[in-house]
Every structure is written in C-alpha cells, then in structure tokens.
Scaffold this motif. Structure first.
Motif, PDB file in Angstrom:
ATOM      1  N   SER A 196       0.147  -9.339   7.067  1.00  0.00           N
ATOM      2  CA  SER A 196      -0.672  -9.136   8.257  1.00  0.00           C
ATOM      3  C   SER A 196       0.157  -9.332   9.523  1.00  0.00           C
ATOM      4  O   SER A 196       0.120  -8.504  10.444  1.00  0.00           O
ATOM      5  N   PHE A 197       0.924 -10.411   9.558  1.00  0.00           N
ATOM      6  CA  PHE A 197       1.720 -10.706  10.749  1.00  0.00           C
ATOM      7  C   PHE A 197       2.857  -9.708  10.935  1.00  0.00           C
ATOM      8  O   PHE A 197       3.289  -9.480  12.069  1.00  0.00           O
ATOM      9  N   ALA A 198       3.344  -9.113   9.856  1.00  0.00           N
ATOM     10  CA  ALA A 198       4.392  -8.092   9.973  1.00  0.00           C
ATOM     11  C   ALA A 198       3.859  -6.885  10.742  1.00  0.00           C
ATOM     12  O   ALA A 198       4.552  -6.306  11.591  1.00  0.00           O
ATOM     13  N   ILE A 199       2.613  -6.501  10.458  1.00  0.00           N
ATOM     14  CA  ILE A 199       1.985  -5.389  11.183  1.00  0.00           C
ATOM     15  C   ILE A 199       1.866  -5.728  12.663  1.00  0.00           C
ATOM     16  O   ILE A 199       2.185  -4.923  13.545  1.00  0.00           O
ATOM     17  N   LEU A 200       1.388  -6.935  12.930  1.00  0.00           N
ATOM     18  CA  LEU A 200       1.170  -7.365  14.310  1.00  0.00           C
ATOM     19  C   LEU A 200       2.481  -7.510  15.067  1.00  0.00           C
ATOM     20  O   LEU A 200       2.566  -7.181  16.260  1.00  0.00           O
ATOM     21  N   LEU A 201       3.516  -7.995  14.386  1.00  0.00           N
ATOM     22  CA  LEU A 201       4.809  -8.188  15.041  1.00  0.00           C
ATOM     23  C   LEU A 201       5.416  -6.840  15.444  1.00  0.00           C
ATOM     24  O   LEU A 201       5.995  -6.706  16.532  1.00  0.00           O
ATOM     25  N   LEU A 224      -6.381   2.099  11.327  1.00  0.00           N
ATOM     26  CA  LEU A 224      -5.787   1.843  10.020  1.00  0.00           C
ATOM     27  C   LEU A 224      -5.010   0.533  10.010  1.00  0.00           C
ATOM     28  O   LEU A 224      -5.155  -0.283   9.077  1.00  0.00           O
ATOM     29  N   GLU A 225      -4.198   0.302  11.018  1.00  0.00           N
ATOM     30  CA  GLU A 225      -3.400  -0.920  11.078  1.00  0.00           C
ATOM     31  C   GLU A 225      -4.302  -2.154  11.229  1.00  0.00           C
ATOM     32  O   GLU A 225      -4.034  -3.212  10.647  1.00  0.00           O
ATOM     33  N   ARG A 242      12.170 -13.713  12.904  1.00  0.00           N
ATOM     34  CA  ARG A 242      11.041 -13.929  13.811  1.00  0.00           C
ATOM     35  C   ARG A 242       9.717 -13.974  13.051  1.00  0.00           C
ATOM     36  O   ARG A 242       8.820 -14.759  13.390  1.00  0.00           O
ATOM     37  N   LEU A 243       9.607 -13.147  12.024  1.00  0.00           N
ATOM     38  CA  LEU A 243       8.395 -13.147  11.205  1.00  0.00           C
ATOM     39  C   LEU A 243       8.203 -14.491  10.521  1.00  0.00           C
ATOM     40  O   LEU A 243       7.086 -15.034  10.487  1.00  0.00           O
TER      41      LEU A 243
END
Length: 366
Positions: A317-322, A300-301, A270-271
């Motif tokens: 960045s997108f891994a954090i958001l996902l 922090l995130e 998905r990432l």
C-alpha cells in the motif's frame, strides 16, 4: 515604582527572562497569543461580552463600573496566582543561571491586553500596587501581531532541504540544529507532517494566527541573535499548505527562490522508513487518509492501496502512495522560481547523521 509602558521590541527583549501575562479573555488567548505567555484573564468570555455591550449601548463609565464589579473579587486571587508563577519562574531561572538571581530585586512581570487599554492598565495597576515591577506593552497584542507580520517581509538567508517523502528530512533538520545550524521546523510549528497522513499521531493544529506567531518568533530569533550571524536558516521544502495551515506568502516566496539541497535516497530505503514510521497507525485512519487523495491518486490505485491495507500488506500500500508522492514532489521541484539553484546530493540510506554531514560538506564546497 510606577507601571512603565514599553514598545514591542523592548517588551520581547524582556520576555526572554521575565513572565508575560496575557490578560485578555480565555477565548482570545486560546485562539492565538505571544508564544510562552501565561493566561491571566481579567474577564471571562461572558464578562467581556457584558462589559463590551455596556460600553457600546450605554457609556464608557457604566462599562468601567461593571468591569470593577467583576475585577474586585479577583484582585487577591490574581496577586496570589502571579506570586506562584514568579516563584516557579525564579526557580527555573536560578537553575538555568544561578548568577544574578537575587531575591532583593523586585520581581518583574510583563502585562498586555488587546490594544494596551483598560484591561492591561487595571491589572498592571494592581500588580504595581502590590510591589511588582510592571511593564505594559504599548499597543497591546495588536502591536505584537503587526511586528510578527513585518518579519515575513524581511529578507532571510535560507537553505532549503529537499528530498522525496521518506528521506528523513525532519530528522536531518534536528541533527543540523544539534550541530549548531539555525533551523525552522515548519512541520513541528504546524503540528502536521505535511502529507495526507501528516495528522496521524499529531495533536490538533494551532490556528493560522498562532502558527504565524510561532514562525515569526523564530525569524525574530534569527535576526536578533549574534550566534546566527553569517549563518543561513535551514528549512524543509514544503508546499504552501501544511495540513490546514498556510505558510505566509512573503516567506513562502523566499523559500521557493532559495537554494534547494535535494537529497536523493533510494526508493526501497525510503519505503522501509515510512513503513516503520506509519505502519503501526490505525488502519481506519490510514484508509481515510488514502480516500482524501483519491481524486489525484486515481480510482484503481486508490482501490489497490486500500485493499492492501485491509489485507495488512502495509508495504504494498505504501509503495503505491510513495510513488504518487514522488511524482507530485518532482512536479513541485520543477516549478521553483526560475534560476533557483537545485543542488542534487546522493544519499545511500535514510541516515540523518550521515546525510546531515553530507549537506554540511556540500555547503563548505560551495
């Protein structure tokens, strides 16, 4: 011939094959209208204001006289415009269905204003005088709106397509539609992909009223089409709000109480999909989208996600958001109506062809 007033059900049935002329002012039309209608304003916004003021402050007769002053110079241009519209419409219909497209039959137009009053009556009289077959809508656009709002109260057989962000649910819906399944793509109607990033690459969202009109017409199509008999409508699992728009409460309640087919696709797959989908977006717009969810994402995130974007490390960045969206989606999944079945399906990749077939195979087993 004579102008024939008809009820909304008959009006919409004819609208499937004949042009709808909305003679309200441009601002009324731009706010919301019958999907597929053509704007043919009798008055400009300013002219409408002048006529309305005369009606309230002077009398009906004076308002009509002022209206006739505005209407007179527009009569021929209006007839010319409708002729051109009908020529284009006839050409289009002839290409779709060459049979029964005789030029000998009087060309038909459907006319409406706000309440089925003087504006539609005046334009209908002109077009009828010229030789068109004219139908007007009893109750005008107001009756259409009432009809649309009724659709959200009717029971609908829904199948909800669930899955974490990046599962490719929109593409799966589109594939299901190509396979003959009825679908409602709420995000396409709302012109928004549903997350804080959902506005990127999208046109301006319609008004709430126009969104409801589009959705209501989809439901009408499902209720009235023989091809959908015995079939449920597939719709994506959504939160109540899509961008700035709200799904009508009665319909949303049905969504939350309908069976949900949850497609579980691995995180890394998905990432990859969302990096490809959003990775080329403007960095400032991506940062702005992150800032919109910073209260829920955490300080922090948020800082880490933005720094990764600045350093062009889109994937991190997108891994954090996902992970953030996975947490919130799971919370929403757990809050569905008690007793509502959630059917979990395992997908190995973001592959809309295989995953659409996986859903259909599960449906057959059920």
């Amino acid at each position: 011939m004579a102008v024939k007033p008809i009820v909304i059900e008959s009006f919409l049935e004819l609208a499937a094959s004949h042009p709808v002329l909305d003679v309200r002012s441009p601002s009324e039309f731009n706010h919301a209208h019958i999907p597929g209608a053509y704007s043919l304003p009798l008055f400009t916004d300013e002219e409408r204001k002048v006529v309305g003021t005369a009606y309230k402050q002077q009398c009906r007769e004076q308002a009509i006289k002022i209206g006739l002053d505005f209407f007179g110079p527009k009569m021929r241009p209006m007839v010319d415009e409708v002729e051109k519209l009908l020529q284009a419409h006839h050409f289009q219909q002839a290409n779709i269905n060459p049979i029964n497209n005789s030029n000998d039959v009087p060309q038909t137009v459907l006319v409406h204003c706000w309440r089925g009053g003087m504006r539609s009556g005046g334009v209908a009289w002109l077009l009828d005088l010229y030789g068109f077959r004219v139908y007007t809508l009893i109750g005008g656009y107001k009756s259409f709106r009432h009809h649309i709002l009724e659709q959200f109260e009717l029971e609908v057989d829904l199948k909800i397509l669930g899955g974490y962000t990046g599962t490719g649910k929109t593409e799966i819906l589109q594939k299901l539609e190509r396979l003959g399944e009825p679908i409602i793509d709420l995000e396409a109607l709302a012109m928004h992909k549903g997350s804080a990033f959902g506005h990127l690459g999208q046109p301006e969202q319609p008004s709430q009223e126009m969104f409801e009109n589009l959705l209501g017409m989809k439901l009408l199509q499902w209720h009235n089409t023989n091809e959908t008999a015995g079939k449920a409508i597939w719709a994506e699992d959504e939160s109540l709000r899509i961008g700035n728009l709200l799904i009508p409460q009665p319909f949303y309640k049905q969504m939350r109480s309908s069976p949900c087919y949850f497609l579980d696709v691995p995180f890394e797959e998905r990432l990859d999909f969302i990096v490809k989908d959003y990775g080329k977006a403007d960095r400032d717009k991506l940062i702005g989208a992150v800032l919109r969810i910073q209260k829920r994402l955490g300080g922090l995130e948020t800082k880490t996600a933005i720094n990764s974007l600045i350093e062009n490390d889109i994937r991190s960045s997108f891994a954090i958001l996902l992970k953030y969206y996975d947490k919130w989606y799971l919370k929403g999944l757990d809050s569905r109506e008690p007793g509502t079945p959630v059917i979990a399906l395992k997908g190995s990749a973001v592959d809309h062809v295989r995953n659409a077939q996986l859903l259909l195979n599960q449906l057959k087993q059920n």
